[in-house]
Scaffold this motif. Structure first.
Motif, PDB file in Angstrom:
ATOM      1  N   GLY A   1       0.795  -1.225   0.000  1.00  0.00           N
ATOM      2  CA  GLY A   1       0.000   0.000   0.000  1.00  0.00           C
ATOM      3  C   GLY A   1       0.819   1.261   0.000  1.00  0.00           C
ATOM      4  N   GLN A   2       2.122   1.162   0.237  1.00  0.00           N
ATOM      5  CA  GLN A   2       2.976   2.345   0.210  1.00  0.00           C
ATOM      6  C   GLN A   2       3.547   2.536  -1.199  1.00  0.00           C
ATOM      7  OE1 GLN A   2       5.463   3.054   3.718  1.00  0.00           O
ATOM      8  NE2 GLN A   2       4.744   1.112   4.560  1.00  0.00           N
ATOM      9  N   ASP A   3       4.166   3.704  -1.415  1.00  0.00           N
ATOM     10  CA  ASP A   3       4.625   3.988  -2.771  1.00  0.00           C
ATOM     11  C   ASP A   3       5.831   3.134  -3.134  1.00  0.00           C
ATOM     12  OD1 ASP A   3       7.113   5.327  -2.015  1.00  0.00           O
ATOM     13  OD2 ASP A   3       5.872   7.025  -1.411  1.00  0.00           O
ATOM     14  N   ALA A   4       6.129   3.094  -4.446  1.00  0.00           N
ATOM     15  CA  ALA A   4       7.155   2.201  -4.961  1.00  0.00           C
ATOM     16  C   ALA A   4       8.521   2.493  -4.370  1.00  0.00           C
ATOM     17  CB  ALA A   4       7.203   2.301  -6.485  1.00  0.00           C
ATOM     18  N   ALA A   5       8.833   3.763  -4.128  1.00  0.00           N
ATOM     19  CA  ALA A   5      10.151   4.118  -3.586  1.00  0.00           C
ATOM     20  C   ALA A   5      10.364   3.486  -2.218  1.00  0.00           C
ATOM     21  CB  ALA A   5      10.291   5.637  -3.497  1.00  0.00           C
ATOM     22  N   VAL A   6       9.352   3.575  -1.370  1.00  0.00           N
ATOM     23  CA  VAL A   6       9.444   3.003  -0.024  1.00  0.00           C
ATOM     24  C   VAL A   6       9.599   1.488  -0.109  1.00  0.00           C
ATOM     25  CG1 VAL A   6       8.171   2.587   2.112  1.00  0.00           C
ATOM     26  CG2 VAL A   6       8.169   4.863   1.089  1.00  0.00           C
ATOM     27  N   ARG A   7       8.845   0.852  -0.987  1.00  0.00           N
ATOM     28  CA  ARG A   7       8.868  -0.605  -1.068  1.00  0.00           C
ATOM     29  C   ARG A   7      10.200  -1.116  -1.608  1.00  0.00           C
ATOM     30  NH1 ARG A   7       3.567  -3.453  -3.030  1.00  0.00           N
ATOM     31  NH2 ARG A   7       4.149  -4.806  -1.295  1.00  0.00           N
TER      32      ARG A   7
ATOM     33  N   LEU B   1      26.254   4.580   3.343  1.00  0.00           N
ATOM     34  CA  LEU B   1      26.556   4.480   1.918  1.00  0.00           C
ATOM     35  C   LEU B   1      25.461   3.703   1.195  1.00  0.00           C
ATOM     36  CD1 LEU B   1      28.550   4.855  -0.463  1.00  0.00           C
ATOM     37  CD2 LEU B   1      29.577   2.671   0.203  1.00  0.00           C
ATOM     38  N   PHE B   2      25.036   2.575   1.759  1.00  0.00           N
ATOM     39  CA  PHE B   2      24.022   1.757   1.109  1.00  0.00           C
ATOM     40  C   PHE B   2      22.690   2.496   1.047  1.00  0.00           C
ATOM     41  CE2 PHE B   2      20.647  -1.436   1.048  1.00  0.00           C
ATOM     42  CZ  PHE B   2      21.041  -2.205  -0.036  1.00  0.00           C
ATOM     43  N   ARG B   3      22.302   3.142   2.147  1.00  0.00           N
ATOM     44  CA  ARG B   3      21.033   3.865   2.160  1.00  0.00           C
ATOM     45  C   ARG B   3      21.024   4.987   1.123  1.00  0.00           C
ATOM     46  NH1 ARG B   3      20.732   6.596   6.414  1.00  0.00           N
ATOM     47  NH2 ARG B   3      22.425   5.824   7.719  1.00  0.00           N
ATOM     48  N   GLU B   4      22.124   5.722   1.047  1.00  0.00           N
ATOM     49  CA  GLU B   4      22.187   6.822   0.084  1.00  0.00           C
ATOM     50  C   GLU B   4      22.227   6.306  -1.351  1.00  0.00           C
ATOM     51  OE1 GLU B   4      21.824  10.061   0.504  1.00  0.00           O
ATOM     52  OE2 GLU B   4      21.377   9.583   2.606  1.00  0.00           O
ATOM     53  N   GLU B   5      22.930   5.206  -1.574  1.00  0.00           N
ATOM     54  CA  GLU B   5      22.968   4.627  -2.920  1.00  0.00           C
ATOM     55  C   GLU B   5      21.580   4.152  -3.336  1.00  0.00           C
ATOM     56  OE1 GLU B   5      25.436   4.212  -5.396  1.00  0.00           O
ATOM     57  OE2 GLU B   5      26.191   5.845  -4.142  1.00  0.00           O
ATOM     58  N   THR B   6      20.825   3.583  -2.399  1.00  0.00           N
ATOM     59  CA  THR B   6      19.483   3.121  -2.715  1.00  0.00           C
ATOM     60  C   THR B   6      18.564   4.300  -2.997  1.00  0.00           C
ATOM     61  OG1 THR B   6      19.843   1.229  -1.251  1.00  0.00           O
ATOM     62  CG2 THR B   6      17.590   1.652  -1.951  1.00  0.00           C
ATOM     63  N   ARG B   7      18.722   5.378  -2.226  1.00  0.00           N
ATOM     64  CA  ARG B   7      17.927   6.581  -2.496  1.00  0.00           C
ATOM     65  C   ARG B   7      18.226   7.133  -3.889  1.00  0.00           C
ATOM     66  NH1 ARG B   7      19.242   8.258   3.069  1.00  0.00           N
ATOM     67  NH2 ARG B   7      17.404   7.920   4.376  1.00  0.00           N
ATOM     68  N   GLN B   8      19.503   7.151  -4.237  1.00  0.00           N
ATOM     69  CA  GLN B   8      19.874   7.644  -5.564  1.00  0.00           C
ATOM     70  C   GLN B   8      19.291   6.758  -6.653  1.00  0.00           C
ATOM     71  OE1 GLN B   8      21.320  10.497  -6.394  1.00  0.00           O
ATOM     72  NE2 GLN B   8      21.431  11.045  -4.227  1.00  0.00           N
TER      73      GLN B   8
ATOM     74  N   GLY C   1      13.047   7.721 -11.251  1.00  0.00           N
ATOM     75  CA  GLY C   1      11.961   8.677 -11.353  1.00  0.00           C
ATOM     76  C   GLY C   1      10.975   8.601 -10.216  1.00  0.00           C
ATOM     77  N   LEU C   2      11.328   7.913  -9.121  1.00  0.00           N
ATOM     78  CA  LEU C   2      10.454   7.784  -7.981  1.00  0.00           C
ATOM     79  C   LEU C   2      10.738   8.898  -6.983  1.00  0.00           C
ATOM     80  CD1 LEU C   2      10.810   3.942  -7.518  1.00  0.00           C
ATOM     81  CD2 LEU C   2       9.087   5.166  -8.823  1.00  0.00           C
ATOM     82  N   SER C   3       9.738   9.222  -6.182  1.00  0.00           N
ATOM     83  CA  SER C   3       9.919  10.308  -5.230  1.00  0.00           C
ATOM     84  C   SER C   3      10.798   9.854  -4.077  1.00  0.00           C
ATOM     85  CB  SER C   3       8.551  10.752  -4.685  1.00  0.00           C
ATOM     86  OG  SER C   3       7.912   9.667  -4.053  1.00  0.00           O
TER      87      SER C   3
END
Length: 232
Positions: free
Chosen positions: A85-91, A217-224, A230-232
């Motif tokens: 139910g959450q957006d694709a970026a979170v999942r 590093l991993f969290r920031e790489e995943t955010r990038q 194109g996800l928020s």
């Protein structure tokens, strides 16, 4: 009945110990170190006694691969389900974090299924851990399917065709994601390469001197990654 139950319990405990020793030997000596004789020696058993639990070394390795893949599939599937139910970026970030968390908690298992192959190992017909491996594979394709409406622009004019991908892989994912074009499978592999590469560097110790905080590093790489898609 009591004696039967006790024998079954002891057999289960010994089987679990054999598998644990096998992974420990691999951690210290690499894939070559997994032999039934070495395991028997570590456990103070005779080689013949070990054969009562696993007829061959390959039977043991197949069981280990199945256990490892199942543990990984449970971890990433659980993260995906928990973010329903959450957006694709979170999942996608939750799936990625679960994958990394599992790999760091089970480095020997990660090396068994994603590192150097066990020399001379021959998987049974159909491959080792087909069901659990399929779950991981379809989970990755699910990430691509969730991102595809936003990432489709990255593959405009793509020349990918179904024939560019393994038929066995397509048999697994196409029925589940019929709306995904061939380029969507390429996107799944792109996401996989990004996550797997970063986690492999960490599991094999290649980030210990280069990054003070591999977690950051991993969290920031995943955010990038999700931003690139194109996800928020």
């Amino acid at each position: 009945m009591a004696n039967t139950g006790r024998r079954e319990r002891l057999r289960a405990e010994t089987t679990a110990e054999i598998k644990g020793v096998a992974l420990a030997l691999m951690a210290s000596g690499g894939p070559d170190a997994i032999t039934l004789r070495a395991i028997a020696r570590e456990m103070g058993m005779t080689a013949n006694a070990i054969y009562g639990y696993f007829a061959t070394r390959d039977d043991l390795v197949t069981t280990l691969i199945d256990d490892v893949y199942t543990g990984l599939a449970d971890a990433v599937d659980g993260a995906w389900a928990a973010t329903g139910g959450q957006d694709a970026a979170v999942r996608i970030q939750a799936w990625a974090a679960a994958f990394r968390g599992w790999a760091l908690a089970h480095p020997e298992g990660f090396r068994l299924i994603y590192g150097d192959p066990v020399p001379g190992y021959r998987a049974p017909d159909g491959g080792a851990a087909p069901e659990a491996a399929r779950r991981v594979c379809t989970g990755l394709t699910g990430l691509a399917a969730a991102a595809w409406p936003y990432a489709e622009r990255l593959y405009e004019g793509s020349a990918f065709e179904w024939s560019d991908f393994d038929a066995g892989l397509l048999d697994k994912v196409r029925p589940l994601f019929p709306q995904l074009p061939p380029a969507g499978v390429a996107l799944a592999l792109r996401i996989w390469g990004h996550l797997h590469g970063t986690v492999s560097l960490e599991v094999y110790g290649h980030l210990s001197r280069q990054a003070v905080s591999p977690d950051k590093l991993f969290r920031e790489e995943t955010r990038q990654l999700v931003r690139e898609l194109g996800l928020s």
